[in-house]
Scaffold this active site. Structure first.
Site, mmCIF file in Angstrom:
data_model
loop_
_atom_site.group_PDB
_atom_site.id
_atom_site.type_symbol
_atom_site.label_atom_id
_atom_site.label_comp_id
_atom_site.label_asym_id
_atom_site.label_seq_id
_atom_site.Cartn_x
_atom_site.Cartn_y
_atom_site.Cartn_z
ATOM 1 N N SER A 26 -45.595 -13.227 -30.176
ATOM 2 C CA SER A 26 -47.110 -13.105 -28.956
ATOM 3 C C SER A 26 -48.042 -13.959 -28.149
ATOM 4 O O SER A 26 -48.478 -14.084 -27.515
ATOM 5 C CB SER A 26 -47.843 -12.568 -29.958
ATOM 6 O OG SER A 26 -46.139 -11.188 -30.893
ATOM 7 N N ARG A 30 -48.817 -14.742 -24.657
ATOM 8 C CA ARG A 30 -50.136 -14.990 -24.300
ATOM 9 C C ARG A 30 -50.680 -16.358 -23.312
ATOM 10 O O ARG A 30 -51.481 -16.530 -22.635
ATOM 11 C CB ARG A 30 -51.023 -14.175 -25.332
ATOM 12 C CG ARG A 30 -51.086 -12.931 -25.470
ATOM 13 C CD ARG A 30 -51.660 -12.690 -27.081
ATOM 14 N NE ARG A 30 -51.638 -10.946 -26.614
ATOM 15 C CZ ARG A 30 -51.049 -10.484 -27.370
ATOM 16 N NH1 ARG A 30 -49.502 -11.206 -27.785
ATOM 17 N NH2 ARG A 30 -50.557 -9.198 -28.115
ATOM 18 N N ARG A 124 -38.189 1.011 -22.823
ATOM 19 C CA ARG A 124 -39.342 0.743 -22.967
ATOM 20 C C ARG A 124 -40.480 1.760 -22.560
ATOM 21 O O ARG A 124 -40.721 1.609 -21.172
ATOM 22 C CB ARG A 124 -39.746 -0.494 -23.035
ATOM 23 C CG ARG A 124 -38.682 -1.447 -23.712
ATOM 24 C CD ARG A 124 -39.215 -1.205 -25.387
ATOM 25 N NE ARG A 124 -39.829 -1.407 -25.786
ATOM 26 C CZ ARG A 124 -40.950 -3.261 -26.211
ATOM 27 N NH1 ARG A 124 -39.551 -3.923 -26.233
ATOM 28 N NH2 ARG A 124 -41.498 -3.363 -26.373
ATOM 29 N N SER A 168 -50.160 -0.325 -28.599
ATOM 30 C CA SER A 168 -51.173 -1.856 -27.820
ATOM 31 C C SER A 168 -51.529 -2.380 -26.600
ATOM 32 O O SER A 168 -52.087 -2.978 -26.731
ATOM 33 C CB SER A 168 -51.203 -2.573 -29.445
ATOM 34 O OG SER A 168 -50.296 -3.119 -29.498
ATOM 35 N N ASP A 310 -44.244 -3.313 -36.208
ATOM 36 C CA ASP A 310 -43.076 -4.756 -35.816
ATOM 37 C C ASP A 310 -42.432 -4.574 -38.043
ATOM 38 O O ASP A 310 -40.879 -5.329 -37.663
ATOM 39 C CB ASP A 310 -42.650 -5.962 -35.862
ATOM 40 C CG ASP A 310 -43.259 -5.447 -33.496
ATOM 41 O OD1 ASP A 310 -43.091 -4.359 -33.351
ATOM 42 O OD2 ASP A 310 -43.653 -5.773 -32.970
ATOM 43 N N LYS A 337 -39.206 0.610 -29.654
ATOM 44 C CA LYS A 337 -38.815 -0.505 -29.205
ATOM 45 C C LYS A 337 -38.064 -1.342 -28.323
ATOM 46 O O LYS A 337 -37.273 -0.594 -27.705
ATOM 47 C CB LYS A 337 -39.359 -1.865 -31.228
ATOM 48 C CG LYS A 337 -40.107 -0.495 -31.385
ATOM 49 C CD LYS A 337 -41.758 -1.794 -30.478
ATOM 50 C CE LYS A 337 -42.932 -1.543 -31.350
ATOM 51 N NZ LYS A 337 -43.896 -2.221 -31.520
ATOM 52 N N ARG A 382 -34.959 -7.527 -34.536
ATOM 53 C CA ARG A 382 -35.517 -6.788 -35.398
ATOM 54 C C ARG A 382 -34.304 -6.504 -36.724
ATOM 55 O O ARG A 382 -34.591 -6.864 -37.757
ATOM 56 C CB ARG A 382 -37.175 -6.955 -35.600
ATOM 57 C CG ARG A 382 -37.692 -7.859 -34.872
ATOM 58 C CD ARG A 382 -40.049 -7.124 -35.294
ATOM 59 N NE ARG A 382 -40.137 -8.033 -33.709
ATOM 60 C CZ ARG A 382 -40.718 -9.031 -33.899
ATOM 61 N NH1 ARG A 382 -40.445 -9.881 -34.896
ATOM 62 N NH2 ARG A 382 -41.559 -9.547 -33.004
ATOM 63 N N LYS A 409 -34.504 -13.802 -28.755
ATOM 64 C CA LYS A 409 -35.641 -12.811 -27.985
ATOM 65 C C LYS A 409 -37.385 -13.459 -29.116
ATOM 66 O O LYS A 409 -37.690 -13.751 -28.416
ATOM 67 C CB LYS A 409 -36.136 -11.613 -28.579
ATOM 68 C CG LYS A 409 -37.104 -11.179 -28.442
ATOM 69 C CD LYS A 409 -36.436 -9.001 -27.833
ATOM 70 C CE LYS A 409 -37.637 -8.706 -27.170
ATOM 71 N NZ LYS A 409 -37.690 -8.954 -25.803
#
EC number: 2.5.1.19
Length: 440
Positions: A26, A30, A124, A168, A310, A337, A382, A409
């Site tokens: 994450s 960003r 998604r 989010s 997650d 997801k 995950r 990923k």
């Protein structure tokens, strides 16, 4: 079923040891995006290099950023005015963050941008974000209202809009766009989920000296702001740390598992998972830059998944080993997801003997003795890593985990990390049917 080198063979083992947690996905994504939109050259140390990172880098280069990789760092000369380029084509791979963030940013340009991605990215949701962008004046052409591909361009008009908070990333995408718009924009978030991840985006904007007003879940950006270059070292990923920690927590070893490269000041949502496990009785020591997991028993219970949604797959595995039943709730977003994680993890753990049952918004789990089985990742990183933990701590039998390329990923070196912690996880290849070999 025939195995391939994308499969993992997992045997019960006794993990322990010390390891550095991989960089945060994450934060890496960003950092790449903000550096690419900044004036001057930014330096990003300890960046996660993964398919999602590459998708973001490729898109940012198309917006005029110049990227140089030196070891595990990136030197990015940004283009603070990327919105007057020739018509663009962005292939987002399988990155939900890249899809949502760059879709919204594309509306700052009058130049059409074609947005597409992998087959799995089509599942998604994007419609709530597109709807809010349309209300602000975005022009969108698409074959289906619910997914990629589509063409989008601006300009947007100054104004106020309401955005769905079901994911989010919608609100984060709109906040980043409003921060860089040349005109005032404001929005309200309806029923914000995954709040820590939205707060993480706002923390980034604040650190980059972007001004905005916040009144609970309503935000106002004055317009006309820009980003300056920065230097940043990406901290460890608490989401990835959860899998390594689970190896150690469930172990029968007398030795702890120590995870380094973590910041106790980080705002990643999955950091809260460790506090939860501690509250449930797990023996965990949380330091400023590390976490120490001691093999221990812990209770189940009623667990609100929204702050760390997650973590649902790995928490489902952990709850199989809890002292009492657990109900994971408020996790509807987990259905959208990389896979429907509620259905996927329940289905695969049931193969291993787990008493794991989907509910309307989560899972109901009874303590269970797991055994080896042939299981599948559902092309979800995950799910794959959670099942690897389950296989290592099965009471008997080997586990064949199929289709694990998706792990790249977020954790490209997961197998090496597992082996470093003495978990018996290895790549497997064979030219014969395997299912009967993995029956109890």
């Amino acid at each position: 079923m025939v195995s391939s080198n994308q499969d993992l063979l997992i045997s019960p083992s006794i993990p322990y040891g010390e390891i550095a947690v991989p960089p945060s996905k994450s934060h890496s994504l960003r950092a790449i995006l903000f550096a690419s939109l900044s004036k001057g050259t930014s330096i990003i140390e300890n960046c996660l290099f993964s398919p999602d990172s590459q998708a973001m880098l490729t898109a940012c280069e198309k917006m005029g950023a110049h990227v140089r990789r030196i070891g595990d760092s990136l030197h990015i000369q940004g283009n603070p005015d990327p919105h007057h380029c020739h018509p663009r084509y962005f292939h987002m791979g399988n990155s939900g963050i890249a899809l949502r963030f760059l879709t919204a940013l594309s509306t700052l340009s009058p130049t059409p941008t074609l947005i597409t991605g992998s087959h799995t990215l089509k599942r998604r949701p994007i419609a709530p974000l597109l709807s809010s962008l349309k209300q602000l004046g975005a022009h969108i052409r698409q074959k289906t209202s619910s997914s990629i591909p589509f063409t989008i361009h601006g300009p947007l008009s100054p104004g106020h809009v309401t955005i769905s908070g079901q994911d989010s990333q919608y609100a984060s995408a709109l906040a980043i766009t409003a921060a860089l718009a040349p005109y005032p924009l404001s929005f309200s978030i309806e029923n914000l989920k995954e709040r820590p991840w939205f707060d993480l985006t706002l923390d980034w904007l604040h650190s980059l000296n972007i001004s905005f007003l916040r009144d609970q879940d309503s935000l106002t950006f004055p317009g006309g702001q820009s980003l300056e270059s920065f230097s940043y070292s990406v901290p460890g990923d608490y989401s990835s740390a959860a899998f390594l920690a689970s190896f150690g927590l469930l172990s029968s070893s007398s030795k702890p598992t120590i995870l380094r490269n973590l910041s106790s000041q980080d705002s990643q949502g999955d950091k809260l998972l460790f506090s939860l496990l501690k509250q449930l009785g797990a023996h965990i020591l949380i330091g400023k830059h590390h976490i120490e997991m001691h093999p221990s028993s812990f209770s189940g219970g009623e667990i609100d998944m929204d702050p760390f949604i997650d973590a649902l797959p790995i928490l489902a595995v952990l709850c199989c080993f809890a002292k009492n039943p657990s109900r994971l709730y408020n996790a509807l977003g987990a259905k959208d997801k990389e896979s429907n994680r509620i259905e996927a993890i329940a289905h695969e753990l049931q193969k291993m003997g787990g008493s794991v049952h989907p509910t309307r918004d989560g899972l109901y789990i009874k303590p269970s003795r797991l055994h080896g089985a042939v299981v599948d990742s559902h092309n979800d990183h995950r799910i794959a890593m959670a099942l690897a933990v389950a296989g290592v701590h099965a009471s008997s039998g080997q586990t064949l985990l199929c289709n694990t390329q998706c792990i790249n990923k977020s954790f490209p070196y997961f197998v090496i990390a597992a082996q470093t912690l003495h978990a018996n996880v290895r790549h497997y290849q064979a030219d014969f049917p395997l299912r009967s070999s993995f029956c109890r």
